[in-house]
Design a protein around this motif. Structure first.
Motif, PDB file in Angstrom:
ATOM      1  N   ILE A 269      60.448 -36.408   2.078  1.00 36.37           N
ATOM      2  CA  ILE A 269      61.541 -37.304   2.451  1.00 36.37           C
ATOM      3  C   ILE A 269      61.143 -38.723   2.054  1.00 36.37           C
ATOM      4  O   ILE A 269      60.019 -39.153   2.283  1.00 36.37           O
ATOM      5  CB  ILE A 269      61.855 -37.202   3.959  1.00 36.37           C
ATOM      6  CG1 ILE A 269      62.467 -35.835   4.250  1.00 36.37           C
ATOM      7  CG2 ILE A 269      62.780 -38.328   4.408  1.00 36.37           C
ATOM      8  CD1 ILE A 269      62.802 -35.576   5.689  1.00 36.37           C
ATOM      9  N   GLY A 270      62.068 -39.431   1.440  1.00 39.41           N
ATOM     10  CA  GLY A 270      61.819 -40.792   0.979  1.00 39.41           C
ATOM     11  C   GLY A 270      61.274 -40.870  -0.438  1.00 39.41           C
ATOM     12  O   GLY A 270      61.200 -41.956  -1.020  1.00 39.41           O
TER      13      GLY A 270
ATOM     14  N   GLY B  56      67.417 -42.399  -7.051  1.00 46.96           N
ATOM     15  CA  GLY B  56      67.658 -42.218  -5.623  1.00 46.96           C
ATOM     16  C   GLY B  56      66.384 -41.825  -4.923  1.00 46.96           C
ATOM     17  O   GLY B  56      65.281 -41.994  -5.454  1.00 46.96           O
ATOM     18  N   ARG B  57      66.556 -41.271  -3.724  1.00 48.64           N
ATOM     19  CA  ARG B  57      65.400 -40.808  -2.960  1.00 48.64           C
ATOM     20  C   ARG B  57      65.814 -39.598  -2.135  1.00 48.64           C
ATOM     21  O   ARG B  57      66.998 -39.394  -1.853  1.00 48.64           O
ATOM     22  CB  ARG B  57      64.856 -41.918  -2.076  1.00 48.64           C
ATOM     23  CG  ARG B  57      65.829 -42.441  -1.074  1.00 48.64           C
ATOM     24  CD  ARG B  57      65.279 -43.593  -0.231  1.00 48.64           C
ATOM     25  NE  ARG B  57      66.331 -44.243   0.513  1.00 48.64           N
ATOM     26  CZ  ARG B  57      66.963 -43.727   1.558  1.00 48.64           C
ATOM     27  NH1 ARG B  57      66.616 -42.552   2.012  1.00 48.64           N
ATOM     28  NH2 ARG B  57      67.920 -44.376   2.170  1.00 48.64           N
ATOM     29  N   VAL B  58      64.838 -38.804  -1.743  1.00 52.55           N
ATOM     30  CA  VAL B  58      65.094 -37.619  -0.927  1.00 52.55           C
ATOM     31  C   VAL B  58      65.490 -38.084   0.477  1.00 52.55           C
ATOM     32  O   VAL B  58      64.757 -38.829   1.118  1.00 52.55           O
ATOM     33  CB  VAL B  58      63.856 -36.693  -0.871  1.00 52.55           C
ATOM     34  CG1 VAL B  58      64.103 -35.505   0.045  1.00 52.55           C
ATOM     35  CG2 VAL B  58      63.477 -36.242  -2.276  1.00 52.55           C
ATOM     36  N   ALA B  59      66.657 -37.653   0.931  1.00 49.96           N
ATOM     37  CA  ALA B  59      67.170 -38.069   2.240  1.00 49.96           C
ATOM     38  C   ALA B  59      66.893 -37.028   3.322  1.00 49.96           C
ATOM     39  O   ALA B  59      66.615 -37.382   4.460  1.00 49.96           O
ATOM     40  CB  ALA B  59      68.669 -38.326   2.162  1.00 49.96           C
ATOM     41  N   ARG B  60      66.994 -35.740   2.977  1.00 48.14           N
ATOM     42  CA  ARG B  60      66.818 -34.656   3.953  1.00 48.14           C
ATOM     43  C   ARG B  60      66.289 -33.423   3.269  1.00 48.14           C
ATOM     44  O   ARG B  60      66.570 -33.187   2.108  1.00 48.14           O
ATOM     45  CB  ARG B  60      68.144 -34.202   4.570  1.00 48.14           C
ATOM     46  CG  ARG B  60      68.915 -35.015   5.338  1.00 48.14           C
ATOM     47  CD  ARG B  60      70.136 -34.353   5.984  1.00 48.14           C
ATOM     48  NE  ARG B  60      71.187 -33.915   5.110  1.00 48.14           N
ATOM     49  CZ  ARG B  60      71.966 -34.689   4.406  1.00 48.14           C
ATOM     50  NH1 ARG B  60      71.786 -35.977   4.404  1.00 48.14           N
ATOM     51  NH2 ARG B  60      72.933 -34.186   3.676  1.00 48.14           N
ATOM     52  N   ILE B  61      65.589 -32.619   4.051  1.00 47.80           N
ATOM     53  CA  ILE B  61      65.159 -31.302   3.590  1.00 47.80           C
ATOM     54  C   ILE B  61      66.124 -30.290   4.204  1.00 47.80           C
ATOM     55  O   ILE B  61      66.408 -30.318   5.398  1.00 47.80           O
ATOM     56  CB  ILE B  61      63.707 -30.998   4.037  1.00 47.80           C
ATOM     57  CG1 ILE B  61      62.749 -32.056   3.475  1.00 47.80           C
ATOM     58  CG2 ILE B  61      63.295 -29.597   3.620  1.00 47.80           C
ATOM     59  CD1 ILE B  61      62.712 -32.160   1.968  1.00 47.80           C
TER      60      ILE B  61
ATOM     61  N   ASN C 244      67.580 -24.480   2.197  1.00 48.93           N
ATOM     62  CA  ASN C 244      67.540 -23.914   0.854  1.00 48.93           C
ATOM     63  C   ASN C 244      67.282 -24.951  -0.244  1.00 48.93           C
ATOM     64  O   ASN C 244      67.476 -24.677  -1.404  1.00 48.93           O
ATOM     65  CB  ASN C 244      68.850 -23.181   0.577  1.00 48.93           C
ATOM     66  CG  ASN C 244      70.060 -24.093   0.707  1.00 48.93           C
ATOM     67  OD1 ASN C 244      69.978 -25.180   1.275  1.00 48.93           O
ATOM     68  ND2 ASN C 244      71.180 -23.650   0.185  1.00 48.93           N
ATOM     69  N   GLY C 245      66.857 -26.154   0.124  1.00 50.25           N
ATOM     70  CA  GLY C 245      66.599 -27.175  -0.879  1.00 50.25           C
ATOM     71  C   GLY C 245      66.434 -28.553  -0.268  1.00 50.25           C
ATOM     72  O   GLY C 245      65.737 -28.722   0.724  1.00 50.25           O
ATOM     73  N   PHE C 246      67.128 -29.548  -0.842  1.00 50.02           N
ATOM     74  CA  PHE C 246      67.019 -30.915  -0.325  1.00 50.02           C
ATOM     75  C   PHE C 246      68.249 -31.722  -0.722  1.00 50.02           C
ATOM     76  O   PHE C 246      69.010 -31.327  -1.611  1.00 50.02           O
ATOM     77  CB  PHE C 246      65.734 -31.599  -0.810  1.00 50.02           C
ATOM     78  CG  PHE C 246      65.619 -31.739  -2.298  1.00 50.02           C
ATOM     79  CD1 PHE C 246      65.983 -32.920  -2.924  1.00 50.02           C
ATOM     80  CD2 PHE C 246      65.131 -30.706  -3.076  1.00 50.02           C
ATOM     81  CE1 PHE C 246      65.875 -33.059  -4.300  1.00 50.02           C
ATOM     82  CE2 PHE C 246      65.017 -30.826  -4.448  1.00 50.02           C
ATOM     83  CZ  PHE C 246      65.391 -32.013  -5.064  1.00 50.02           C
ATOM     84  N   ALA C 247      68.442 -32.842  -0.022  1.00 55.99           N
ATOM     85  CA  ALA C 247      69.559 -33.736  -0.306  1.00 55.99           C
ATOM     86  C   ALA C 247      69.014 -35.088  -0.749  1.00 55.99           C
ATOM     87  O   ALA C 247      67.961 -35.522  -0.291  1.00 55.99           O
ATOM     88  CB  ALA C 247      70.448 -33.893   0.927  1.00 55.99           C
ATOM     89  N   VAL C 248      69.761 -35.736  -1.615  1.00 55.16           N
ATOM     90  CA  VAL C 248      69.366 -37.008  -2.209  1.00 55.16           C
ATOM     91  C   VAL C 248      70.425 -38.053  -1.898  1.00 55.16           C
ATOM     92  O   VAL C 248      71.624 -37.761  -1.931  1.00 55.16           O
ATOM     93  CB  VAL C 248      69.244 -36.850  -3.747  1.00 55.16           C
ATOM     94  CG1 VAL C 248      69.077 -38.185  -4.434  1.00 55.16           C
ATOM     95  CG2 VAL C 248      68.102 -35.916  -4.094  1.00 55.16           C
ATOM     96  N   VAL C 249      69.992 -39.259  -1.581  1.00 51.07           N
ATOM     97  CA  VAL C 249      70.899 -40.399  -1.492  1.00 51.07           C
ATOM     98  C   VAL C 249      70.628 -41.253  -2.718  1.00 51.07           C
ATOM     99  O   VAL C 249      69.478 -41.558  -3.040  1.00 51.07           O
ATOM    100  CB  VAL C 249      70.733 -41.188  -0.174  1.00 51.07           C
ATOM    101  CG1 VAL C 249      69.349 -41.771  -0.035  1.00 51.07           C
ATOM    102  CG2 VAL C 249      71.776 -42.287  -0.069  1.00 51.07           C
ATOM    103  N   PHE C 250      71.699 -41.578  -3.455  1.00 50.52           N
ATOM    104  CA  PHE C 250      71.543 -42.366  -4.667  1.00 50.52           C
ATOM    105  C   PHE C 250      71.371 -43.841  -4.331  1.00 50.52           C
ATOM    106  O   PHE C 250      71.918 -44.332  -3.345  1.00 50.52           O
ATOM    107  CB  PHE C 250      72.766 -42.195  -5.578  1.00 50.52           C
ATOM    108  CG  PHE C 250      72.926 -40.806  -6.122  1.00 50.52           C
ATOM    109  CD1 PHE C 250      71.860 -40.129  -6.693  1.00 50.52           C
ATOM    110  CD2 PHE C 250      74.151 -40.168  -6.073  1.00 50.52           C
ATOM    111  CE1 PHE C 250      71.998 -38.849  -7.204  1.00 50.52           C
ATOM    112  CE2 PHE C 250      74.312 -38.886  -6.575  1.00 50.52           C
ATOM    113  CZ  PHE C 250      73.242 -38.228  -7.141  1.00 50.52           C
ATOM    114  N   ASP C 251      70.616 -44.555  -5.184  1.00 49.25           N
ATOM    115  CA  ASP C 251      70.480 -45.999  -5.039  1.00 49.25           C
ATOM    116  C   ASP C 251      71.818 -46.642  -5.378  1.00 49.25           C
ATOM    117  O   ASP C 251      72.543 -46.146  -6.250  1.00 49.25           O
ATOM    118  CB  ASP C 251      69.400 -46.534  -5.988  1.00 49.25           C
ATOM    119  CG  ASP C 251      68.011 -46.027  -5.628  1.00 49.25           C
ATOM    120  OD1 ASP C 251      67.774 -45.706  -4.453  1.00 49.25           O
ATOM    121  OD2 ASP C 251      67.164 -45.945  -6.545  1.00 49.25           O
TER     122      ASP C 251
END
Length: 167
Positions: free
Chosen positions: A129-130, A140-145, A148-155
């Motif tokens: 995360i981060g 962007g950066r990893v926002a959540r795990i 089944n994978g992960f979520a990203v928040v874009f810059d």
């Protein structure tokens, strides 16, 4: 008694759930529940009575904390008539994405959903995360795990300047 079976969720907490089904598994049977909006949760049958049964979840504290947050949000969202808590609407994704981590590692992942502000990906890899990354031209950066994978928040996009001040 293997396979998928329909059931009805009667009650849920971060530690377990009470369900109703036509086919009730025997005590201590390992089950995997797929609960819309909450995801995949593993557990064991701990009590049965008629068509009702109780499941104790087998989840680490971190997952139980996330489950508690999700249950609280879902309960209050419906009760108070709130909209989703996303900053931008998400659309189902399709296809694969090439994700480049800060250390140069490349991940190939299925796109689960996308929005203007972020995206979710399905893959076996779980960056921290981060952790900064690039998806195509977006940083962007990893926002959540996710399970089944992960979520990203874009810059946010950088304002482009022109003229002599840009030099």
């Amino acid at each position: 008694m293997e396979g998928e079976h329909a059931c009805r969720l009667l009650d849920i907490s971060p530690g377990g759930a009470r369900l109703m089904a036509r086919i009730v598994p025997p005590d201590q049977t390992r089950v995997v529940l797929m609960i819309p909006s909450l995801g995949r949760i593993e557990g064991r049958i701990v009590r049965r009575e008629g068509e009702e049964f109780s499941v104790a979840f087998n989840a680490p504290q971190r997952k139980r904390d996330k489950l508690a947050d999700a249950i609280t949000w879902r309960f209050n969202k419906d009760r108070l008539g709130l909209d989703e808590d996303r900053t931008a609407p998400r659309k189902p994704g399709r296809g694969r994405a090439r994700i480049v981590l800060a250390d140069g590692v490349i991940i190939q992942a299925n796109v689960l959903d996308v929005s203007v502000t972020g995206a979710a990906f399905e893959c076996l890899e779980r960056p921290r995360i981060g952790e900064p990354l690039r998806v195509g031209e977006m940083s962007g950066r990893v926002a959540r795990i996710l399970d089944n994978g992960f979520a990203v928040v874009f810059d946010p996009p950088q304002a482009k300047t022109s003229g002599p001040e840009a030099a």
